[in-house]
Design a protein around this motif. Sequence first.
Motif, PDB file in Angstrom:
ATOM      1  N   LYS A 105       0.742  -1.302  -0.033  1.00 12.39           N
ATOM      2  CA  LYS A 105       0.118   0.007  -0.002  1.00 12.39           C
ATOM      3  C   LYS A 105       0.780   1.364  -0.016  1.00 12.39           C
ATOM      4  CE  LYS A 105      -4.066  -2.108   2.380  1.00 12.39           C
ATOM      5  NZ  LYS A 105      -4.910  -1.834   3.510  1.00 12.39           N
ATOM      6  N   ARG A 106       1.944   1.227   0.867  1.00 13.79           N
ATOM      7  CA  ARG A 106       2.831   2.345   0.732  1.00 13.79           C
ATOM      8  C   ARG A 106       3.670   2.501  -0.685  1.00 13.79           C
ATOM      9  NH1 ARG A 106       4.387   4.610   5.722  1.00 13.79           N
ATOM     10  NH2 ARG A 106       5.561   6.181   4.321  1.00 13.79           N
ATOM     11  N   LEU A 107       3.965   1.550  -1.148  1.00 13.65           N
ATOM     12  CA  LEU A 107       4.590   1.546  -2.367  1.00 13.65           C
ATOM     13  C   LEU A 107       3.580   1.912  -3.476  1.00 13.65           C
ATOM     14  CD1 LEU A 107       6.566  -1.763  -2.612  1.00 13.65           C
ATOM     15  CD2 LEU A 107       7.578   0.478  -1.832  1.00 13.65           C
ATOM     16  N   GLU A 108       2.398   1.695  -3.463  1.00 11.31           N
ATOM     17  CA  GLU A 108       1.498   2.196  -4.328  1.00 11.31           C
ATOM     18  C   GLU A 108       1.030   3.546  -3.893  1.00 11.31           C
ATOM     19  OE1 GLU A 108      -1.754  -0.204  -3.480  1.00 11.31           O
ATOM     20  OE2 GLU A 108      -0.699  -1.926  -4.622  1.00 11.31           O
ATOM     21  N   GLN A 109       1.300   4.098  -2.760  1.00 10.97           N
ATOM     22  CA  GLN A 109       0.963   5.513  -2.414  1.00 10.97           C
ATOM     23  C   GLN A 109       2.147   6.276  -2.974  1.00 10.97           C
ATOM     24  OE1 GLN A 109       1.484   6.286   1.819  1.00 10.97           O
ATOM     25  NE2 GLN A 109       0.082   8.195   1.598  1.00 10.97           N
ATOM     26  N   SER A 110       3.501   5.894  -2.661  1.00 14.71           N
ATOM     27  CA  SER A 110       4.518   6.493  -3.288  1.00 14.71           C
ATOM     28  C   SER A 110       4.362   6.528  -4.971  1.00 14.71           C
ATOM     29  CB  SER A 110       5.820   5.810  -2.842  1.00 14.71           C
ATOM     30  OG  SER A 110       7.135   6.456  -3.699  1.00 14.71           O
ATOM     31  N   ALA A 111       4.059   5.523  -5.448  1.00 17.80           N
ATOM     32  CA  ALA A 111       3.900   5.663  -6.975  1.00 17.80           C
ATOM     33  C   ALA A 111       2.900   6.797  -7.498  1.00 17.80           C
ATOM     34  CB  ALA A 111       3.667   4.386  -7.517  1.00 17.80           C
ATOM     35  N   ARG A 112       1.729   6.812  -6.810  1.00 20.95           N
ATOM     36  CA  ARG A 112       0.769   7.675  -7.096  1.00 20.95           C
ATOM     37  C   ARG A 112       1.133   9.110  -6.746  1.00 20.95           C
ATOM     38  NH1 ARG A 112      -2.473   4.219  -4.459  1.00 20.95           N
ATOM     39  NH2 ARG A 112      -2.262   5.505  -2.244  1.00 20.95           N
ATOM     40  N   GLN A 113       2.121   9.420  -5.775  1.00 21.59           N
ATOM     41  CA  GLN A 113       2.465  10.773  -5.295  1.00 21.59           C
ATOM     42  C   GLN A 113       3.532  10.974  -6.552  1.00 21.59           C
ATOM     43  OE1 GLN A 113       4.152  10.254  -1.396  1.00 21.59           O
ATOM     44  NE2 GLN A 113       1.965  10.750  -0.622  1.00 21.59           N
ATOM     45  N   LEU A 114       4.378  10.178  -6.949  1.00 18.41           N
ATOM     46  CA  LEU A 114       5.157  10.543  -8.063  1.00 18.41           C
ATOM     47  C   LEU A 114       4.385  10.976  -9.150  1.00 18.41           C
ATOM     48  CD1 LEU A 114       8.366   8.443  -7.912  1.00 18.41           C
ATOM     49  CD2 LEU A 114       8.093  10.784  -7.433  1.00 18.41           C
ATOM     50  N   ALA A 115       3.398  10.042  -9.621  1.00 17.31           N
ATOM     51  CA  ALA A 115       2.699  10.225 -10.976  1.00 17.31           C
ATOM     52  C   ALA A 115       2.060  11.753 -10.835  1.00 17.31           C
ATOM     53  CB  ALA A 115       1.864   9.157 -11.018  1.00 17.31           C
ATOM     54  N   GLU A 116       1.514  12.356  -9.906  1.00 19.82           N
ATOM     55  CA  GLU A 116       0.965  13.284  -9.676  1.00 19.82           C
ATOM     56  C   GLU A 116       1.813  14.689 -10.019  1.00 19.82           C
ATOM     57  OE1 GLU A 116      -0.538  13.434  -5.792  1.00 19.82           O
ATOM     58  OE2 GLU A 116      -2.422  12.124  -6.402  1.00 19.82           O
ATOM     59  N   ARG A 117       2.998  14.495  -9.755  1.00 16.57           N
ATOM     60  CA  ARG A 117       4.327  15.424 -10.038  1.00 16.57           C
ATOM     61  C   ARG A 117       4.570  15.469 -11.668  1.00 16.57           C
ATOM     62  NH1 ARG A 117       7.609  13.341  -5.169  1.00 16.57           N
ATOM     63  NH2 ARG A 117       9.176  14.904  -5.838  1.00 16.57           N
ATOM     64  N   ILE A 118       4.466  14.531 -12.154  1.00 16.92           N
ATOM     65  CA  ILE A 118       5.064  14.515 -13.702  1.00 16.92           C
ATOM     66  C   ILE A 118       4.254  15.723 -14.517  1.00 16.92           C
ATOM     67  CG2 ILE A 118       4.524  13.125 -15.886  1.00 16.92           C
ATOM     68  CD1 ILE A 118       4.863  10.546 -14.310  1.00 16.92           C
ATOM     69  N   GLY A 119       4.999  16.330 -15.039  1.00 15.23           N
ATOM     70  CA  GLY A 119       4.406  17.521 -15.723  1.00 15.23           C
ATOM     71  C   GLY A 119       4.519  19.035 -14.862  1.00 15.23           C
ATOM     72  N   HIS A 120       4.889  18.728 -13.629  1.00 20.62           N
ATOM     73  CA  HIS A 120       5.122  19.767 -12.930  1.00 20.62           C
ATOM     74  C   HIS A 120       6.533  19.979 -12.393  1.00 20.62           C
ATOM     75  CE1 HIS A 120       0.684  20.337 -12.404  1.00 20.62           C
ATOM     76  NE2 HIS A 120       0.592  18.957 -12.454  1.00 20.62           N
ATOM     77  N   THR A 121       7.280  18.751 -12.294  1.00 24.66           N
ATOM     78  CA  THR A 121       8.655  18.825 -11.902  1.00 24.66           C
ATOM     79  C   THR A 121       9.468  18.166 -13.151  1.00 24.66           C
ATOM     80  OG1 THR A 121       7.911  18.082  -9.569  1.00 24.66           O
ATOM     81  CG2 THR A 121      10.280  17.600 -10.113  1.00 24.66           C
ATOM     82  N   PRO A 122      10.612  18.923 -13.484  1.00 22.89           N
ATOM     83  CA  PRO A 122      11.264  18.425 -14.429  1.00 22.89           C
ATOM     84  C   PRO A 122      11.696  16.920 -14.401  1.00 22.89           C
ATOM     85  CG  PRO A 122      12.044  20.673 -13.956  1.00 22.89           C
ATOM     86  CD  PRO A 122      11.155  19.988 -12.786  1.00 22.89           C
ATOM     87  N   PRO A 123      11.830  16.041 -15.506  1.00 26.76           N
ATOM     88  CA  PRO A 123      12.098  14.595 -15.142  1.00 26.76           C
ATOM     89  C   PRO A 123      13.450  14.434 -14.411  1.00 26.76           C
ATOM     90  CG  PRO A 123      11.247  14.930 -17.408  1.00 26.76           C
ATOM     91  CD  PRO A 123      11.526  16.315 -16.687  1.00 26.76           C
ATOM     92  N   THR A 124      14.515  14.909 -14.550  1.00 26.18           N
ATOM     93  CA  THR A 124      15.768  14.941 -14.029  1.00 26.18           C
ATOM     94  C   THR A 124      15.584  15.044 -12.478  1.00 26.18           C
ATOM     95  OG1 THR A 124      16.345  17.084 -14.648  1.00 26.18           O
ATOM     96  CG2 THR A 124      17.230  15.291 -16.059  1.00 26.18           C
ATOM     97  N   GLU A 125      14.971  15.991 -12.234  1.00 25.00           N
ATOM     98  CA  GLU A 125      14.742  16.433 -10.659  1.00 25.00           C
ATOM     99  C   GLU A 125      13.764  15.240 -10.194  1.00 25.00           C
ATOM    100  OE1 GLU A 125      13.564  20.231  -9.961  1.00 25.00           O
ATOM    101  OE2 GLU A 125      15.001  21.188 -11.267  1.00 25.00           O
ATOM    102  N   LEU A 126      12.809  14.854 -10.662  1.00 24.70           N
ATOM    103  CA  LEU A 126      11.648  13.777 -10.267  1.00 24.70           C
ATOM    104  C   LEU A 126      12.453  12.417  -9.891  1.00 24.70           C
ATOM    105  CD1 LEU A 126       8.948  13.505  -9.670  1.00 24.70           C
ATOM    106  CD2 LEU A 126       8.593  12.350 -11.719  1.00 24.70           C
ATOM    107  N   VAL A 127      13.501  12.230 -10.835  1.00 27.01           N
ATOM    108  CA  VAL A 127      14.245  10.943 -10.508  1.00 27.01           C
ATOM    109  C   VAL A 127      15.154  11.007  -9.628  1.00 27.01           C
ATOM    110  CG1 VAL A 127      16.053   9.292 -11.743  1.00 27.01           C
ATOM    111  CG2 VAL A 127      14.231  10.233 -13.128  1.00 27.01           C
ATOM    112  N   ASP A 128      15.781  12.127  -9.619  1.00 30.44           N
ATOM    113  CA  ASP A 128      16.744  12.557  -8.298  1.00 30.44           C
ATOM    114  C   ASP A 128      16.115  12.486  -6.941  1.00 30.44           C
ATOM    115  OD1 ASP A 128      19.119  13.857  -6.959  1.00 30.44           O
ATOM    116  OD2 ASP A 128      17.601  15.611  -6.698  1.00 30.44           O
TER     117      ASP A 128
END
Length: 309
Positions: free
Chosen positions: A137-160
């Motif tokens: 559940k926590r892994l799925e939550q982490s994935a959802r939170q990251l997905a929400e930031r796509i388009g708002h955070t540069p890809p390099t920074e999101l990976v970082d």
Amino acid sequence: MKNYYSMKIECSAAYECIMSLYAYIHEKERKHFQLGSEWKKEAARMLPEAFARELEDERWEVLHRLVLLVAQSPKKQTVEDFLAWLEEIPAGEIYERLAPWVDTIPLNLGEIRDHSLSLLTRWNEHYFSKLEPQIMKRLEQSARQLAERIGHTPPTELVDQATNGIWIEPMADLQQVVLIPQYHCAPTSVLDFYRGMATCLYPVGDAAREHSDPLLELLPLTQCLSDEKRLLLLRLLAKKTCTLSELQQHVGLAKSTVHHHVTALRRAGLIRAHYVGTTTISYYSLRESFVDRLPVLLRSFLESGERAE
């Protein structure tokens, strides 16, 4: 403007099942994992004795490469779905799917696949299927939170941010990066490149906890700062980016020792490891955000009162 790659976020129990078995089998790597030897003892007690003895053999050379097959599988909603798909595809197709990723592939790939299926099926039955549901559940939550930031955070920074210090440089032939949360091998990230795509299983070290524990991040950070050589490396990287050889020349230690130091610094989130199209680190840079992050973590820990003497 840089030609940024696109981002994709995945989360699947199939990835985590494989990572958990990898963490259990590989003794040399486990010393770097957060779970450590006590977790292995607890997991071993869940296994039939004969199966536990079988898993003491570490010569399963394609185990950790199976995550590459999960990335390409059309069936991975559950562990059982992925294993059923893996059982059906011929060895020749497995070879074609792995060849772009893996330098050396054993000739008896069919036998290794069958053995892998046997081990993973039993591992899932005795250990992974009994995993605390909170973790996925926590892994799925982490994935959802990251997905929400796509388009708002540069890809390099999101990976970082997800990996705590991996920086995948944009390249003309790198089209997509896939981020996948994992718990069992934290704080390690598993990175691979494949035909215009990179996959990165990033660590979620507090997935088994109901609430985040600042000590999990604070302790490795402060341990790194207590070493003189690592402080010297940080000071050099504050001035410029450096390759491993340049860092080694600066501190005058063996390259293997410097590699050990920079690996610790990277896992603690103090420096970045820059990748340019391959899984070999090209150079390092200072991750300046840790300077502001340290007092926040320290204050959070002091006010939490969760760890009593």
